[in-house]
Design a protein around this motif. Structure first.
Motif, PDB file in Angstrom:
ATOM      1  N   VAL A  28      -1.452 118.275  95.803  1.00 60.64           N
ATOM      2  CA  VAL A  28      -2.443 118.214  94.729  1.00 60.64           C
ATOM      3  C   VAL A  28      -2.966 119.613  94.401  1.00 60.64           C
ATOM      4  CG1 VAL A  28      -4.646 117.232  94.034  1.00 60.64           C
ATOM      5  CG2 VAL A  28      -3.056 115.879  95.394  1.00 60.64           C
ATOM      6  N   GLY A  29      -3.181 120.437  95.428  1.00 62.03           N
ATOM      7  CA  GLY A  29      -3.662 121.794  95.163  1.00 62.03           C
ATOM      8  C   GLY A  29      -2.683 122.595  94.331  1.00 62.03           C
ATOM      9  N   ALA A  54      -1.240 124.901  89.077  1.00 68.74           N
ATOM     10  CA  ALA A  54      -0.269 125.059  87.990  1.00 68.74           C
ATOM     11  C   ALA A  54      -0.828 124.545  86.674  1.00 68.74           C
ATOM     12  CB  ALA A  54       1.027 124.328  88.356  1.00 68.74           C
ATOM     13  N   VAL A  55      -1.485 123.392  86.712  1.00 62.94           N
ATOM     14  CA  VAL A  55      -2.064 122.830  85.486  1.00 62.94           C
ATOM     15  C   VAL A  55      -3.129 123.764  84.915  1.00 62.94           C
ATOM     16  CG1 VAL A  55      -3.575 120.985  84.641  1.00 62.94           C
ATOM     17  CG2 VAL A  55      -1.534 120.426  85.970  1.00 62.94           C
ATOM     18  N   GLY A  56      -3.943 124.351  85.781  1.00 64.20           N
ATOM     19  CA  GLY A  56      -4.973 125.270  85.301  1.00 64.20           C
ATOM     20  C   GLY A  56      -4.387 126.484  84.604  1.00 64.20           C
ATOM     21  N   ILE A  57      -3.364 127.086  85.215  1.00 63.30           N
ATOM     22  CA  ILE A  57      -2.730 128.248  84.596  1.00 63.30           C
ATOM     23  C   ILE A  57      -2.075 127.863  83.274  1.00 63.30           C
ATOM     24  CG2 ILE A  57      -0.909 129.947  84.885  1.00 63.30           C
ATOM     25  CD1 ILE A  57      -3.324 130.559  86.555  1.00 63.30           C
ATOM     26  N   LEU A  61       1.905 122.224  77.379  1.00 62.60           N
ATOM     27  CA  LEU A  61       1.326 120.885  77.523  1.00 62.60           C
ATOM     28  C   LEU A  61       2.333 119.904  78.112  1.00 62.60           C
ATOM     29  CD1 LEU A  61      -0.696 120.615  74.178  1.00 62.60           C
ATOM     30  CD2 LEU A  61      -1.583 120.965  76.482  1.00 62.60           C
ATOM     31  N   ALA A  62       3.602 120.042  77.719  1.00 58.33           N
ATOM     32  CA  ALA A  62       4.643 119.191  78.301  1.00 58.33           C
ATOM     33  C   ALA A  62       4.785 119.476  79.800  1.00 58.33           C
ATOM     34  CB  ALA A  62       5.967 119.411  77.581  1.00 58.33           C
ATOM     35  N   ALA A  63       4.673 120.753  80.159  1.00 59.09           N
ATOM     36  CA  ALA A  63       4.745 121.105  81.586  1.00 59.09           C
ATOM     37  C   ALA A  63       3.552 120.541  82.347  1.00 59.09           C
ATOM     38  CB  ALA A  63       4.800 122.621  81.731  1.00 59.09           C
ATOM     39  N   GLN A 110       8.890 124.492  87.428  1.00 56.37           N
ATOM     40  CA  GLN A 110       7.482 124.292  87.088  1.00 56.37           C
ATOM     41  C   GLN A 110       6.715 125.605  87.147  1.00 56.37           C
ATOM     42  OE1 GLN A 110       5.907 121.327  89.668  1.00 56.37           O
ATOM     43  NE2 GLN A 110       7.202 119.667  88.871  1.00 56.37           N
ATOM     44  N   LEU A 111       6.971 126.381  88.173  1.00 57.94           N
ATOM     45  CA  LEU A 111       6.271 127.668  88.293  1.00 57.94           C
ATOM     46  C   LEU A 111       6.690 128.623  87.187  1.00 57.94           C
ATOM     47  CD1 LEU A 111       6.386 128.067  92.163  1.00 57.94           C
ATOM     48  CD2 LEU A 111       4.348 127.815  90.775  1.00 57.94           C
TER      49      LEU A 111
END
Length: 426
Positions: free
Chosen positions: A235-236, A241-244, A264-266, A309-310
């Motif tokens: 989760v962390g 990743a979502v925040g960036i 947004l898709a990512a 993802q990264l």
């Protein structure tokens, strides 16, 4: 000074009164009376046996018969207490009524060794003996004291008989009755306090049971730490990743809509993966035996998805992955994935969208992970942070491996090195 001494005397008096007639004393009285009730079958059996062996006893020997019956009933009670489940029952009664100082030290299960059984037998004998004394004094002494205090018929004759047998001890009926009541209360307080003091030693767990309980607590803590690491890493990582990605999408929403749509898709893909991993970890929490259910989480086979993802979050990873990673034992592969995930998440948190180098090799029977990234500008620390490197160290140690992290000699590059024996499992 005098007022302070008077106050201290008042406190001691209140404590003494509470110990004698307070709630604790009343509970201990119930506990002792129950012990007297438990004594009655053994005592009655002894009386019947003595009566059958010595019929037509003269009245003067009845008291001796009762005393001998009491003495012979105690060994019978001790033999009964050797039944394993007696310790659990007596422990529950002692916790509820005896008010021991530390009731958590009393055993809750049956006695599984002869040492525990003999200690339980000794406790049981003391319980029924003290209970018999207190119950007998209560049943016989309380009505007698009430008669004396209230001055019912026969009281004067009894006082005259008292003065005749004890010349010089002038006492009236009410005073003598109050003395009997105080004797009953004091006996109850002393017997209850003694049982409460001896309860942990006689009903407490054996050294073997303490070791087993410590091992169970250690197992539970290890499971909790493992689940906490899973939540932290999965989760962390997703939230970082979502925040960036959200921040990047917000900056270029007007100038570069295509990139914002891709970000947004990512975010959607990362959130879906995080929800799946969170559901798997929560499933372990619902299991009665998390170890039997098997640990959850991806393995090194999913490393390409992690790197992709990264990359969407702005972290370009130069990865060099050795062949044969798919054939690693699942525990090693799973923990290695989490270590790489946490290392790259730390890059994202602390260095921002900076390039990183990842090397995963198999050499000399162990898996080696080497992750480097340039040191970026200092970022504000997060509340509750700092668990990532500790979690990596715990994962490596659980597989009998090791880890090291810190800046290189020139101070421009951060390096994380982890080594795991390929055959090392917990």
């Amino acid at each position: 000074m005098r007022l302070r001494r008077t106050g201290e005397a008042g406190v001691r008096l209140r404590r003494a009164a509470g110990a004698s007639v307070g709630r604790r004393a009343r509970l201990r009285w119930v506990h002792l009376v129950l012990g007297g009730a438990l004594l009655m079958p053994y005592w009655m059996l002894s009386v019947v046996l003595y009566g059958a062996l010595n019929p037509n006893q003269p009245p003067g020997r009845q008291l001796l018969l009762y005393v001998l019956s009491l003495l012979t009933s105690l060994p019978m009670a001790a033999v009964t207490a050797l039944v394993p489940m007696v310790r659990g029952l007596e422990g529950a009664a002692a916790r509820a009524l005896c008010s021991a100082a530390r009731p958590e030290e009393l055993a809750t299960g049956p006695a599984r060794s002869w040492g525990a059984r003999w200690r339980t037998a000794l406790w049981y004998v003391l319980h029924v003996l003290f209970g018999g004394v207190v119950a007998g004094m209560t049943l016989a002494g309380t009505p007698f004291a009430v008669v004396l205090v209230c001055g019912f018929a026969g009281t004067r004759e009894f006082v005259r008989m008292w003065e005749r047998h004890f010349p010089g001890w002038l006492v009236t009926g009410p005073v003598l009755g109050l003395g009997v009541l105080l004797l009953i209360v004091g006996t109850n307080a002393v017997c209850g306090a003694l049982l409460a003091r001896w309860a942990p030693a006689l009903l407490g767990p054996t050294p073997e049971e303490r070791v087993a309980a410590a091992e169970r607590r250690a197992t539970v803590l290890a499971q909790r730490n493992r689940l906490a690491r899973e939540l932290h890493d999965s989760v962390g990582h997703a939230l970082s990743a979502v925040g960036i990605q959200a921040s990047a999408a917000a900056r270029v929403l007007r100038s570069n809509p295509d990139f914002a749509a891709e970000a947004l898709a990512a975010i959607e893909e990362t959130a879906r993966a995080a929800v799946a991993e969170l559901d798997a970890v929560l499933g372990l929490l619902r299991e009665e035996d998390p170890e039997a259910a098997g640990p959850a989480g991806p393995t090194l086979a999913g490393l390409d998805d992690l790197l992709r993802q990264l990359g969407r979050a702005g972290v370009a990873v130069d990865a060099e992955l050795a062949p044969g990673l798919a054939g690693l034992p699942e525990p090693v592969s799973r923990e290695a994935y989490r270590i790489v995930q946490e290392g790259l998440t730390n890059v994202l948190r602390h260095a921002g969208p900076a390039p990183a180098g990842l090397r995963v090799r198999l050499a000399d029977g162990r898996l080696e992970i080497d992750l480097t990234n340039p040191l970026g500008p200092a970022r504000p620390s997060r509340p509750g942070g700092g668990r990532g490197l500790r979690g990596i160290g715990e994962r490596a140690a659980a597989l009998h491996g090791g880890s090291a992290a810190g800046p290189d000699g020139d101070g421009t590059t951060w390096r994380l090195a982890v080594w795991l024996p390929v055959g090392g499992t917990t």
